[in-house]
Design an enzyme around this catalytic site. Structure first.
Site, PDB file in Angstrom:
ATOM      1  CG  HIS A   1      -3.797  -1.659  -1.670  1.00 22.44           C
ATOM      2  ND1 HIS A   1      -4.917  -2.386  -2.029  1.00 22.44           N
ATOM      3  CD2 HIS A   1      -4.176  -0.893  -0.614  1.00 22.44           C
ATOM      4  CE1 HIS A   1      -5.921  -2.081  -1.224  1.00 22.44           C
ATOM      5  NE2 HIS A   1      -5.510  -1.174  -0.363  1.00 22.44           N
TER       6      HIS A   1
ATOM      7  CB  SER B   1      -0.890   0.033   1.241  1.00 23.54           C
ATOM      8  OG  SER B   1      -1.394   1.353   1.399  1.00 23.54           O
TER       9      SER B   1
ATOM     10  N   GLY C   1      -2.770  -4.189   8.997  1.00 28.81           N
ATOM     11  CA  GLY C   1      -2.016  -4.910  10.019  1.00 28.81           C
ATOM     12  C   GLY C   1      -1.370  -6.192   9.522  1.00 28.81           C
TER      13      GLY C   1
ATOM     14  CG  MET D   1     -11.225   3.179   2.052  1.00 33.88           C
ATOM     15  SD  MET D   1      -9.679   3.104   2.965  1.00 33.88           S
ATOM     16  CE  MET D   1      -8.522   3.257   1.610  1.00 33.88           C
TER      17      MET D   1
ATOM     18  CG  ASP E   1      -6.074  -2.878   3.133  1.00 35.84           C
ATOM     19  OD1 ASP E   1      -5.028  -2.594   3.733  1.00 35.84           O
ATOM     20  OD2 ASP E   1      -6.698  -2.067   2.420  1.00 35.84           O
TER      21      ASP E   1
ATOM     22  N   GLY F   1      -8.632   3.978   7.178  1.00 38.61           N
ATOM     23  CA  GLY F   1      -8.316   5.385   7.390  1.00 38.61           C
ATOM     24  C   GLY F   1      -6.824   5.625   7.578  1.00 38.61           C
ATOM     25  CG  PHE F   2      -5.454   6.628  10.239  1.00 41.27           C
ATOM     26  CD1 PHE F   2      -4.985   7.888   9.878  1.00 41.27           C
ATOM     27  CD2 PHE F   2      -6.727   6.524  10.790  1.00 41.27           C
ATOM     28  CE1 PHE F   2      -5.764   9.021  10.067  1.00 41.27           C
ATOM     29  CE2 PHE F   2      -7.516   7.650  10.987  1.00 41.27           C
ATOM     30  CZ  PHE F   2      -7.030   8.897  10.629  1.00 41.27           C
TER      31      PHE F   2
ATOM     32  CG  MET G   1     -11.390  -2.685   5.026  1.00 35.98           C
ATOM     33  SD  MET G   1      -9.805  -2.287   4.262  1.00 35.98           S
ATOM     34  CE  MET G   1      -8.930  -1.486   5.607  1.00 35.98           C
TER      35      MET G   1
ATOM     36  CG  MET H   1      -8.150   7.074   2.583  1.00 36.38           C
ATOM     37  SD  MET H   1      -7.309   7.042   4.155  1.00 36.38           S
ATOM     38  CE  MET H   1      -6.503   5.437   4.042  1.00 36.38           C
TER      39      MET H   1
ATOM     40  CG  ASP I   1      -5.032   2.297   0.917  1.00 40.99           C
ATOM     41  OD1 ASP I   1      -6.003   1.532   0.786  1.00 40.99           O
ATOM     42  OD2 ASP I   1      -3.917   1.927   1.342  1.00 40.99           O
TER      43      ASP I   1
ATOM     44  CG  HIS J   1      -9.175   0.093  -0.491  1.00 42.65           C
ATOM     45  ND1 HIS J   1      -8.548  -0.131   0.727  1.00 42.65           N
ATOM     46  CD2 HIS J   1     -10.503   0.057  -0.230  1.00 42.65           C
ATOM     47  CE1 HIS J   1      -9.462  -0.289   1.672  1.00 42.65           C
ATOM     48  NE2 HIS J   1     -10.653  -0.166   1.123  1.00 42.65           N
TER      49      HIS J   1
ATOM     50  CB  SER K   1       3.369   0.307   8.362  1.00 44.27           C
ATOM     51  OG  SER K   1       2.469  -0.673   8.818  1.00 44.27           O
TER      52      SER K   1
HETATM   53  C1  DX5 Z   1      -6.189   1.502   5.596  1.00 42.82           C
HETATM   54  C2  DX5 Z   1      -5.727   1.162   4.205  1.00 42.82           C
HETATM   55  C3  DX5 Z   1      -4.621   0.194   4.167  1.00 42.82           C
HETATM   56  C4  DX5 Z   1      -3.384   0.640   4.894  1.00 42.82           C
HETATM   57  C5  DX5 Z   1      -2.752  -0.568   5.475  1.00 42.82           C
HETATM   58  O1  DX5 Z   1      -7.317   2.278   5.528  1.00 42.82           O
HETATM   59  O2  DX5 Z   1      -6.803   0.620   3.442  1.00 42.82           O
HETATM   60  O3  DX5 Z   1      -4.327  -0.205   2.846  1.00 42.82           O
HETATM   61  O4  DX5 Z   1      -2.464   1.294   4.081  1.00 42.82           O
HETATM   62  O5  DX5 Z   1      -1.677  -0.174   6.240  1.00 42.82           O
HETATM   63  P1  DX5 Z   1      -0.871  -1.180   7.141  1.00 42.82           P
HETATM   64  O6  DX5 Z   1      -0.390  -2.284   6.269  1.00 42.82           O
HETATM   65  O7  DX5 Z   1       0.228  -0.331   7.679  1.00 42.82           O
HETATM   66  O8  DX5 Z   1      -1.815  -1.676   8.218  1.00 42.82           O
HETATM   67 ZN    ZN Z   2      -6.386  -0.340   1.383  1.00 37.94          ZN
END
Ligand code: DX5
Ligand code: ZN
Length: 224
Positions: free
Chosen positions: A33, A8, A175, A68, A173, A142-143, A137, A37, A35, A66, A196
């Site tokens: 990927h 991501s 953690g 959101m 997606d 969001g983060f 998810m 938002m 994201d 993706h 991350s």
């Molecule tokens: C969260 C995103 C994820 C995010 C995952 O809203 O959809 O794609 O980047 O981040 P990590 O892999 O750090 O949990």
């Molecule tokens: Zn995502």
């Protein structure tokens, strides 16, 4: 299906986005990927079609977008035109998900549905024939950098059964790291998003090692 890694770019250095994408591409990622938002459906803002369009020439890999955002429907064509290959919309953000999935396919793109942690898997039952990908998810969207929500393992396993032999990818997606990838794959996922855990350390060599560590954990779980 082989396990795919979808870094991501939410965790990339946005000021060097092209180089960051090139690094994960050369490092052997499967998908990129992306994201998106809107600060409304999720409490964070990222980027829209113009940035995706600028990123497009940096790689030939699949752009896994993706969304959101709510509403998503009025913007689907913009994301398709910007270079998305897979467009995933959130079940919670769209009362007419059947129509949106058909529309995404009519644009020549693969159609995905994403489910927040509290959303039951049954919502996909009547659109299975219109889906190319289901995105579970495993954090609240969001983060980046949040902890994996264990309850989603059961949802992944139930979705794997529902999918049966249909050609639908099951993506997870949030953690995902070498510590959680094994359980995610054992439950039935075949596409791992990681932000991350991939964009950690300094540049391509670090990203390659990070992706390899996730692949190794996934392979070990498959072999077990
Ligand atoms: C969260 C995103 C994820 C995010 C995952 O809203 O959809 O794609 O980047 O981040 P990590 O892999 O750090 O949990
Ligand atoms: Zn995502």
């Amino acid at each position: 299906m082989d396990v795919k890694i979808a870094p991501s770019i939410l965790s990339a250095d946005f000021a060097r986005l092209g180089e960051e994408i090139q690094a994960i591409d050369e490092g052997g990622c499967d998908y990129v990927h992306i994201d998106v938002m809107d600060g409304h459906f999720v409490p964070n803002l990222t980027f829209g079609p113009p940035i995706i369009k600028c990123a497009r020439p940096w790689t030939k890999k699949v752009f896994d977008v993706h969304l959101m955002i709510n509403p998503a429907q009025p913007f689907l064509k913009d994301y398709a035109d910007a270079g998305a290959d897979i467009i995933t919309v959130h079940a919670e953000a769209d009362p007419h998900i059947d129509r949106s999935l058909q529309y995404i396919r009519s644009l020549g793109k693969k159609a995905g549905i994403s489910l927040n942690p509290a959303t039951p898997e049954g919502i996909v039952e009547y659109v299975l024939d219109k889906l190319d990908l289901i995105l579970v998810m495993s954090v609240n969207p969001g983060f980046g950098g949040q902890s994996f929500i264990e309850s989603q393992l059961e949802k992944i396993a139930r979705l794997r059964k529902m999918i049966g032999d249909r050609p639908i990818e099951l993506e997870v997606d949030g953690g995902v790291s070498p510590a959680t990838a094994g359980a995610v794959v054992a439950a039935g996922a075949n596409v791992l998003v990681a932000g991350s855990a991939v964009f950690k350390g300094d540049g391509k060599a670090a990203y390659i090692a990070n992706m390899e560590a996730i692949r190794a954990a996934a392979a070990q779980a498959r072999a077990a």
